[in-house]
Design a protein around this motif. Structure first.
Motif, PDB file in Angstrom:
ATOM      1  N   THR A  78       0.681  -1.399   0.006  1.00 28.44           N
ATOM      2  CA  THR A  78       0.041  -0.162   0.051  1.00 28.44           C
ATOM      3  C   THR A  78       0.769   1.354   0.164  1.00 28.44           C
ATOM      4  OG1 THR A  78      -0.127  -0.124   2.408  1.00 28.44           O
ATOM      5  CG2 THR A  78      -1.872  -0.954   1.168  1.00 28.44           C
ATOM      6  N   SER A  79       2.220   1.096  -0.007  1.00 24.88           N
ATOM      7  CA  SER A  79       2.945   2.267  -0.042  1.00 24.88           C
ATOM      8  C   SER A  79       3.370   2.730  -1.654  1.00 24.88           C
ATOM      9  CB  SER A  79       4.187   2.044   0.606  1.00 24.88           C
ATOM     10  OG  SER A  79       5.291   0.982  -0.082  1.00 24.88           O
ATOM     11  N   ALA A  80       2.839   1.681  -2.347  1.00 25.06           N
ATOM     12  CA  ALA A  80       3.194   1.928  -3.774  1.00 25.06           C
ATOM     13  C   ALA A  80       1.766   1.967  -4.473  1.00 25.06           C
ATOM     14  CB  ALA A  80       3.829   0.853  -4.422  1.00 25.06           C
ATOM     15  N   ILE A  81       1.430   3.140  -4.563  1.00 25.75           N
ATOM     16  CA  ILE A  81      -0.013   3.673  -5.265  1.00 25.75           C
ATOM     17  C   ILE A  81       0.189   4.419  -6.764  1.00 25.75           C
ATOM     18  CG2 ILE A  81      -2.203   4.957  -4.789  1.00 25.75           C
ATOM     19  CD1 ILE A  81      -2.043   4.643  -2.115  1.00 25.75           C
ATOM     20  N   TYR A  82      -0.307   3.778  -7.596  1.00 27.61           N
ATOM     21  CA  TYR A  82      -0.199   4.230  -8.920  1.00 27.61           C
ATOM     22  C   TYR A  82      -1.748   4.820  -9.453  1.00 27.61           C
ATOM     23  CZ  TYR A  82       3.930   1.412  -8.779  1.00 27.61           C
ATOM     24  OH  TYR A  82       5.183   0.455  -8.521  1.00 27.61           O
ATOM     25  N   LEU A  83      -1.586   5.913  -9.791  1.00 18.20           N
ATOM     26  CA  LEU A  83      -2.975   6.385 -10.534  1.00 18.20           C
ATOM     27  C   LEU A  83      -2.963   6.284 -12.142  1.00 18.20           C
ATOM     28  CD1 LEU A  83      -3.818   9.648  -8.920  1.00 18.20           C
ATOM     29  CD2 LEU A  83      -4.604   7.366  -8.314  1.00 18.20           C
ATOM     30  N   ILE A  84      -4.173   5.689 -12.615  1.00 12.71           N
ATOM     31  CA  ILE A  84      -4.444   5.885 -13.959  1.00 12.71           C
ATOM     32  C   ILE A  84      -5.750   6.675 -14.265  1.00 12.71           C
ATOM     33  CG2 ILE A  84      -5.018   4.257 -16.124  1.00 12.71           C
ATOM     34  CD1 ILE A  84      -3.433   2.203 -14.876  1.00 12.71           C
ATOM     35  N   GLY A  85      -5.972   7.540 -15.118  1.00 14.68           N
ATOM     36  CA  GLY A  85      -7.089   8.341 -15.459  1.00 14.68           C
ATOM     37  C   GLY A  85      -7.304   8.379 -16.865  1.00 14.68           C
ATOM     38  N   HIS A  86      -8.642   8.150 -17.401  1.00 15.03           N
ATOM     39  CA  HIS A  86      -8.920   8.141 -18.704  1.00 15.03           C
ATOM     40  C   HIS A  86      -9.753   9.452 -18.773  1.00 15.03           C
ATOM     41  CE1 HIS A  86     -12.039   7.550 -22.163  1.00 15.03           C
ATOM     42  NE2 HIS A  86     -10.990   7.367 -22.571  1.00 15.03           N
ATOM     43  N   SER A  87      -9.438  10.514 -20.042  1.00 11.99           N
ATOM     44  CA  SER A  87     -10.001  11.519 -20.362  1.00 11.99           C
ATOM     45  C   SER A  87      -9.891  12.534 -19.470  1.00 11.99           C
ATOM     46  CB  SER A  87     -11.388  11.096 -20.854  1.00 11.99           C
ATOM     47  OG  SER A  87     -11.767  12.289 -21.679  1.00 11.99           O
ATOM     48  N   ARG A  88     -11.038  13.292 -18.893  1.00 10.54           N
ATOM     49  CA  ARG A  88     -11.074  14.277 -18.005  1.00 10.54           C
ATOM     50  C   ARG A  88     -10.574  13.504 -16.471  1.00 10.54           C
ATOM     51  NH1 ARG A  88     -16.325  17.825 -16.036  1.00 10.54           N
ATOM     52  NH2 ARG A  88     -16.221  16.582 -14.202  1.00 10.54           N
ATOM     53  N   GLY A  89     -10.892  12.144 -16.630  1.00 10.61           N
ATOM     54  CA  GLY A  89     -10.191  11.750 -15.415  1.00 10.61           C
ATOM     55  C   GLY A  89      -8.750  11.740 -15.286  1.00 10.61           C
ATOM     56  N   GLY A  90      -8.257  11.581 -16.490  1.00  8.46           N
ATOM     57  CA  GLY A  90      -6.677  11.729 -16.361  1.00  8.46           C
ATOM     58  C   GLY A  90      -6.277  13.138 -16.040  1.00  8.46           C
ATOM     59  N   ALA A  91      -6.798  14.085 -16.337  1.00  7.60           N
ATOM     60  CA  ALA A  91      -6.425  15.388 -15.885  1.00  7.60           C
ATOM     61  C   ALA A  91      -6.873  15.473 -14.327  1.00  7.60           C
ATOM     62  CB  ALA A  91      -7.475  16.626 -16.490  1.00  7.60           C
ATOM     63  N   VAL A  92      -7.741  14.916 -13.645  1.00  9.69           N
ATOM     64  CA  VAL A  92      -7.950  14.945 -12.516  1.00  9.69           C
ATOM     65  C   VAL A  92      -6.904  14.085 -11.604  1.00  9.69           C
ATOM     66  CG1 VAL A  92      -9.489  14.309 -10.533  1.00  9.69           C
ATOM     67  CG2 VAL A  92     -10.323  15.404 -12.418  1.00  9.69           C
ATOM     68  N   ALA A  93      -6.518  12.899 -12.153  1.00  8.49           N
ATOM     69  CA  ALA A  93      -5.344  12.084 -11.813  1.00  8.49           C
ATOM     70  C   ALA A  93      -4.085  12.876 -11.741  1.00  8.49           C
ATOM     71  CB  ALA A  93      -5.340  10.819 -12.538  1.00  8.49           C
ATOM     72  N   VAL A  94      -3.762  13.739 -12.867  1.00  2.32           N
ATOM     73  CA  VAL A  94      -2.726  14.408 -12.820  1.00  2.32           C
ATOM     74  C   VAL A  94      -2.618  15.379 -11.637  1.00  2.32           C
ATOM     75  CG1 VAL A  94      -1.255  16.383 -13.984  1.00  2.32           C
ATOM     76  CG2 VAL A  94      -2.387  14.444 -15.295  1.00  2.32           C
ATOM     77  N   LEU A  95      -3.936  16.189 -11.198  1.00  2.00           N
ATOM     78  CA  LEU A  95      -3.609  17.311 -10.212  1.00  2.00           C
ATOM     79  C   LEU A  95      -3.651  16.480  -8.956  1.00  2.00           C
ATOM     80  CD1 LEU A  95      -6.795  19.552 -11.407  1.00  2.00           C
ATOM     81  CD2 LEU A  95      -4.291  20.043 -11.554  1.00  2.00           C
ATOM     82  N   LYS A  96      -4.287  15.260  -8.848  1.00  2.00           N
ATOM     83  CA  LYS A  96      -4.037  14.540  -7.529  1.00  2.00           C
ATOM     84  C   LYS A  96      -2.736  13.869  -7.158  1.00  2.00           C
ATOM     85  CE  LYS A  96      -6.463  14.209  -4.581  1.00  2.00           C
ATOM     86  NZ  LYS A  96      -6.422  14.837  -3.007  1.00  2.00           N
ATOM     87  N   ALA A  97      -2.072  13.766  -8.331  1.00  2.00           N
ATOM     88  CA  ALA A  97      -0.608  13.083  -8.150  1.00  2.00           C
ATOM     89  C   ALA A  97       0.189  14.301  -8.123  1.00  2.00           C
ATOM     90  CB  ALA A  97      -0.270  12.534  -9.493  1.00  2.00           C
ATOM     91  N   CYS A  98      -0.052  15.451  -8.464  1.00  2.00           N
ATOM     92  CA  CYS A  98       0.794  16.478  -8.131  1.00  2.00           C
ATOM     93  C   CYS A  98       0.979  16.887  -6.524  1.00  2.00           C
ATOM     94  CB  CYS A  98       0.584  17.737  -8.951  1.00  2.00           C
ATOM     95  SG  CYS A  98       0.984  17.575 -10.756  1.00  2.00           S
ATOM     96  N   GLU A  99      -0.366  16.598  -5.806  1.00  2.00           N
ATOM     97  CA  GLU A  99      -0.557  17.217  -4.828  1.00  2.00           C
ATOM     98  C   GLU A  99      -0.465  16.253  -3.445  1.00  2.00           C
ATOM     99  OE1 GLU A  99      -4.261  19.248  -4.824  1.00  2.00           O
ATOM    100  OE2 GLU A  99      -5.472  17.115  -3.894  1.00  2.00           O
ATOM    101  N   ASP A 100      -0.464  14.922  -3.853  1.00  2.00           N
ATOM    102  CA  ASP A 100      -0.427  13.806  -2.932  1.00  2.00           C
ATOM    103  C   ASP A 100       0.839  13.001  -3.253  1.00  2.00           C
ATOM    104  OD1 ASP A 100      -0.860  11.501  -1.193  1.00  2.00           O
ATOM    105  OD2 ASP A 100      -3.072  11.746  -1.598  1.00  2.00           O
ATOM    106  N   SER A 101       1.504  13.106  -2.197  1.00  2.00           N
ATOM    107  CA  SER A 101       2.914  12.206  -2.223  1.00  2.00           C
ATOM    108  C   SER A 101       2.881  10.836  -2.222  1.00  2.00           C
ATOM    109  CB  SER A 101       3.887  12.779  -1.053  1.00  2.00           C
ATOM    110  OG  SER A 101       3.708  12.653   0.276  1.00  2.00           O
TER     111      SER A 101
END
Length: 282
Positions: A119-142
């Motif tokens: 659980t220390s290795a969390i990866y995000l995948i986002g599709h379309s607008r979900g990709g944009a939101v995934a980018v934002l969350k990845a930028c703010e959550d270490s």
């Protein structure tokens, strides 16, 4: 393969939303992938389950979630039955929903044996607008260690022309037709106000200036919804991004709803292959 459906609650009105996870039990610790659907999307749309199975088989715990205000409900997971919730969705809510899900994963609340999951290795995948939101969350959550986008939107505000926003403000609501269901799906003006009040947080270009983790952006060359040129924007925002084009691929990489096929379409096979390769190499 082990599969389980779970219910979580949004920070916003404690609205319930569904998520699910799947993995191959083999006694080996596996990273967790969290998938975020796009606008007018949901976690079980099209061939998302088939792709989830294939990626999980490659050695991951694969989690999919519904954003709490996407219009479906735990009781009706395949239909947009709650257009009031859809109308009141915004990016703050979506980012908060993802945080709820990441908290759930990080706190070992998936109830997966510790030997099966990292659980220390969390990866995000986002599709379309979900990709944009995934980018934002990845930028703010270490806690997010890798990021993959599929046909992602590079600029959330660019979707709205000035004239569209002016009319929206006057009426208080705009309607977007769902070509599949023929529903007129309402969006209240509050989403614009939410963006304006949090513009620094929601501007992808500026957020990516502080990005430090591996990032793969995949796009079909024949995307009819989000132009493939978005890859150039991501490159300008984040020079270290790895970009992959899928020749001839459309916005859903061959997926459609409902999905009745037994094998993935060629472009989705390529998408899954590129995703697995990147996540295992980095």
């Amino acid at each position: 393969m082990i599969k389980k459906e779970i219910i979580l609650h949004s920070k916003h009105n404690q609205r319930p939303f569904s998520a699910d996870f799947r993995f191959m039990a083999n006694g080996q610790s596996k990273p967790v992938i969290l998938f975020i659907h796009g606008f007018k999307g949901f976690k079980d749309a099209m061939h998302f389950n088939a792709m989830a199975d294939q990626i999980a088989e490659a050695g991951f715990v694969y989690v999919k979630m519904n954003l709490s205000h996407n219009g479906v409900t735990p009781d009706y997971p395949l239909d947009f039955v709650d257009l009031e919730a859809f109308a009141n969705n915004n990016f703050t809510i979506e980012l908060d929903d993802i945080e709820v899900m990441i908290d759930h994963i990080s706190n070992d609340m998936l109830a997966i044996a510790k030997k099966e999951v990292d659980t220390s290795a969390i990866y995000l995948i986002g599709h379309s607008r979900g990709g944009a939101v995934a980018v934002l969350k990845a930028c703010e959550d270490s806690r997010v260690r890798r990021l993959v986008t599929w046909a992602a939107v590079p600029d959330l505000e660019a979707f709205w022309s000035d004239s569209f926003v002016e009319t929206w403000k006057e009426k208080g609501v705009q309607y977007i037709k769902n070509a599949r269901t023929m529903q007129e799906m309402p969006m209240n003006y509050q989403i614009v106000e939410d963006f304006e009040n949090n513009s620094a947080r929601f501007t992808i270009g500026s957020q990516l200036t502080k990005f430090k983790i591996p990032f793969l952006a995949i796009h079909g060359t024949e995307d009819e919804t989000v132009p493939v040129e978005s890859l150039l924007m991501f490159k300008s925002f984040y020079p270290d991004v790895i970009r992959k084009k899928i020749e001839g691929g459309g916005h859903t990489f061959g997926g459609k709803h409902p999905w009745t096929e037994t094998v993935l379409p060629e472009h989705s096979e390529q998408l899954v292959k590129e995703t697995i390769s990147f996540l295992k190499a980095h």
